[in-house]
Motif scaffolding. Sequence first.
Motif, PDB file in Angstrom:
ATOM      1  N   TYR A   1      53.991  34.302 108.216  1.00 59.13           N
ATOM      2  CA  TYR A   1      53.887  35.705 107.824  1.00 59.13           C
ATOM      3  C   TYR A   1      54.830  36.032 106.663  1.00 59.13           C
ATOM      4  O   TYR A   1      54.607  36.993 105.936  1.00 59.13           O
ATOM      5  CB  TYR A   1      54.217  36.603 109.016  1.00 59.13           C
ATOM      6  N   LYS A   2      55.871  35.248 106.508  1.00 53.82           N
ATOM      7  CA  LYS A   2      56.802  35.397 105.388  1.00 53.82           C
ATOM      8  C   LYS A   2      56.428  34.338 104.352  1.00 53.82           C
ATOM      9  O   LYS A   2      56.603  33.145 104.586  1.00 53.82           O
ATOM     10  CB  LYS A   2      58.247  35.207 105.860  1.00 53.82           C
ATOM     11  N   ARG A   3      55.916  34.819 103.214  1.00 57.28           N
ATOM     12  CA  ARG A   3      55.407  33.896 102.204  1.00 57.28           C
ATOM     13  C   ARG A   3      55.981  34.246 100.836  1.00 57.28           C
ATOM     14  O   ARG A   3      56.385  35.384 100.590  1.00 57.28           O
ATOM     15  CB  ARG A   3      53.873  33.915 102.174  1.00 57.28           C
ATOM     16  N   LEU A   4      55.988  33.263  99.947  1.00 61.28           N
ATOM     17  CA  LEU A   4      56.702  33.390  98.679  1.00 61.28           C
ATOM     18  C   LEU A   4      55.798  33.504  97.458  1.00 61.28           C
ATOM     19  O   LEU A   4      56.285  33.739  96.347  1.00 61.28           O
ATOM     20  CB  LEU A   4      57.639  32.192  98.512  1.00 61.28           C
ATOM     21  N   GLU A   5      54.489  33.354  97.613  1.00 55.72           N
ATOM     22  CA  GLU A   5      53.610  33.306  96.447  1.00 55.72           C
ATOM     23  C   GLU A   5      53.672  34.592  95.622  1.00 55.72           C
ATOM     24  O   GLU A   5      53.772  34.544  94.379  1.00 55.72           O
ATOM     25  CB  GLU A   5      52.162  33.040  96.892  1.00 55.72           C
ATOM     26  N   THR A   6      53.609  35.746  96.266  1.00 59.34           N
ATOM     27  CA  THR A   6      53.632  37.007  95.529  1.00 59.34           C
ATOM     28  C   THR A   6      54.962  37.191  94.804  1.00 59.34           C
ATOM     29  O   THR A   6      55.010  37.648  93.657  1.00 59.34           O
ATOM     30  CB  THR A   6      53.389  38.193  96.481  1.00 59.34           C
TER      31      THR A   6
ATOM     32  N   TRP B   1      58.550  25.736 101.787  1.00 54.89           N
ATOM     33  CA  TRP B   1      59.337  26.264 100.677  1.00 54.89           C
ATOM     34  C   TRP B   1      59.626  25.183  99.641  1.00 54.89           C
ATOM     35  O   TRP B   1      59.752  25.474  98.448  1.00 54.89           O
ATOM     36  CB  TRP B   1      60.610  26.969 101.143  1.00 54.89           C
ATOM     37  N   GLU B   2      59.678  23.932 100.075  1.00 59.65           N
ATOM     38  CA  GLU B   2      59.863  22.849  99.116  1.00 59.65           C
ATOM     39  C   GLU B   2      58.657  22.757  98.166  1.00 59.65           C
ATOM     40  O   GLU B   2      58.818  22.502  96.965  1.00 59.65           O
ATOM     41  CB  GLU B   2      60.063  21.512  99.839  1.00 59.65           C
ATOM     42  N   SER B   3      57.443  22.973  98.706  1.00 60.27           N
ATOM     43  CA  SER B   3      56.247  22.934  97.847  1.00 60.27           C
ATOM     44  C   SER B   3      56.242  24.094  96.857  1.00 60.27           C
ATOM     45  O   SER B   3      55.813  23.930  95.707  1.00 60.27           O
ATOM     46  CB  SER B   3      54.980  22.963  98.709  1.00 60.27           C
ATOM     47  N   ILE B   4      56.728  25.258  97.285  1.00 62.24           N
ATOM     48  CA  ILE B   4      56.850  26.404  96.375  1.00 62.24           C
ATOM     49  C   ILE B   4      57.871  26.084  95.281  1.00 62.24           C
ATOM     50  O   ILE B   4      57.652  26.365  94.097  1.00 62.24           O
ATOM     51  CB  ILE B   4      57.254  27.666  97.148  1.00 62.24           C
ATOM     52  N   ARG B   5      58.982  25.482  95.660  1.00 63.43           N
ATOM     53  CA  ARG B   5      60.023  25.130  94.686  1.00 63.43           C
ATOM     54  C   ARG B   5      59.471  24.179  93.622  1.00 63.43           C
ATOM     55  O   ARG B   5      59.710  24.369  92.424  1.00 63.43           O
ATOM     56  CB  ARG B   5      61.210  24.483  95.405  1.00 63.43           C
TER      57      ARG B   5
ATOM     58  N   PRO C   1      59.177  39.722 101.130  1.00 61.65           N
ATOM     59  CA  PRO C   1      57.804  39.491 100.662  1.00 61.65           C
ATOM     60  C   PRO C   1      56.890  39.004 101.784  1.00 61.65           C
ATOM     61  O   PRO C   1      56.450  37.847 101.803  1.00 61.65           O
ATOM     62  CB  PRO C   1      58.006  38.411  99.592  1.00 61.65           C
ATOM     63  N   TYR C   2      56.604  39.878 102.725  1.00 63.32           N
ATOM     64  CA  TYR C   2      55.853  39.488 103.919  1.00 63.32           C
ATOM     65  C   TYR C   2      54.382  39.881 103.777  1.00 63.32           C
ATOM     66  O   TYR C   2      54.033  40.816 103.061  1.00 63.32           O
ATOM     67  CB  TYR C   2      56.422  40.171 105.162  1.00 63.32           C
ATOM     68  N   ASP C   3      53.520  39.166 104.507  1.00 61.89           N
ATOM     69  CA  ASP C   3      52.112  39.541 104.592  1.00 61.89           C
ATOM     70  C   ASP C   3      51.839  40.407 105.812  1.00 61.89           C
ATOM     71  O   ASP C   3      50.863  41.153 105.849  1.00 61.89           O
ATOM     72  CB  ASP C   3      51.229  38.289 104.658  1.00 61.89           C
ATOM     73  N   SER C   4      52.664  40.284 106.833  1.00 63.88           N
ATOM     74  CA  SER C   4      52.550  41.136 108.019  1.00 63.88           C
ATOM     75  C   SER C   4      53.894  41.107 108.732  1.00 63.88           C
ATOM     76  O   SER C   4      54.777  40.313 108.386  1.00 63.88           O
ATOM     77  CB  SER C   4      51.430  40.656 108.959  1.00 63.88           C
ATOM     78  N   ALA C   5      54.054  41.972 109.728  1.00 61.87           N
ATOM     79  CA  ALA C   5      55.300  42.038 110.485  1.00 61.87           C
ATOM     80  C   ALA C   5      55.142  41.294 111.798  1.00 61.87           C
ATOM     81  O   ALA C   5      54.073  41.316 112.408  1.00 61.87           O
ATOM     82  CB  ALA C   5      55.682  43.492 110.753  1.00 61.87           C
TER      83      ALA C   5
END
Length: 423
Positions: free
Chosen positions: A230-235, A266-270, A303-307
């Motif tokens: 639910y906690k994502r970094l793309e945006t 998170w490593e893939s985002i980095r 930067p969450y998509d939902s709670a």
Amino acid sequence: MKICLVATFPPSGRQLNEYAFHIARELQRIPYVQLTILADELTDYEFATDENGEPIKAEEQPELPGFNVIRCWKFNSLSTPVRLLNNIRRLKPDVVWFNLVFSSFATPENPFAAFAGLSVPALSRASGYYTHITLHQVIEHVDFAAAGVGARREKLLRMGTHFTTRTLLRADSVSVLLPAYRRTLVDKYAVRNVLLGKHGTFAPTPEPPDFSKRGNPEYRLLAIGHWGTYKRLETLMEAFPLVLEKIPNCRLIVAGANHHTKAGYWESIREAQPAHLPIEFRGYVAEEDIPELFRTTSVVVMPYDSATGSSGPAHQACEYGIPIVCADIHDFRDMAAEEDMAVNFYKIGDAGDLAQQLISILESPQLQRSMGEHNFAAGQEMTMSSVIRNYLRWFELNRSKRALRRGALSGRRSIWQRFLLSS
């Protein structure tokens, strides 16, 4: 008062470990409380990485000094109920306190182990121990689609978690941290044992923010959490270059571990980010490094998509007097209103709106100060010491009620025995 706290606990890096640490630290300060922590075993996952990027196993970390910790249950294990109940019966506590989300004991891919662990509060109560749950998550408020769960699997999960919720509500009392969560449980499950608690801030004596440490020489944006569901970094990654166009002396810090179901997220985002961008991926941050991380932060970003519950990073932002920018999620609007937080909301998934909200704060020293001071004032009203005092009042009240009921039952037995003897 003898309390057994059932929780993940540092150096474990699993969900809610930090929250359990702050509960335990506050309980340790109370002379009449004797605390034992029944914690998860330190196996089967990485604690962090060293300076060379090599994994550090959690079991290689020493226990935190000053705590009585018994590591007696294992994640994804069907033996959890037996092992926990054996220790509870041996210790004979006045209170068994569980600090939980639905995935505390196992992943959704291992539903039998997950349910086995979540059945322990009901079994503890059935064994005669006063049992309380702090439940950080109510499944009815979870957006499964945002977490990438298909419709068919979502239907099965909701059926299973509905039954699990009924099982959890068999505890003597359950506290939730958002008003909407309490309303849902009371209305849907027709129960009377659900209490509304506060998440709380963590510093024993909060220090006023030092604004000279922010924007000097750079503005720091901080995103911290367990990443990948639910906690994502793309945006946020899409928004940050837009922020840099207006605020070139800005750095983004991404801290925290992967969610245990999303290894390597998170490593893939980095790896996907251009090397020239001032983005720092810190991974898991040890408890002793948290204060300096927050004190030098200009804005906390959520930067969450939902709670999935009340937000720990939001409360830490209040503790250190930091402005907050958060996805516009209904539960978080409720949290901000209920606890009087200064939060700027952006449309979920809209990188342009997120960037604009960040820019509007960073361009205005006056807004940074007013939001920071507002959040610090809110944080002073919900310190962990006051949160724990409320819990202990609940526990004392329920212990008194149980003693009165036992006394009344004993009195009735005595009257009946005298009647039989006189017959």
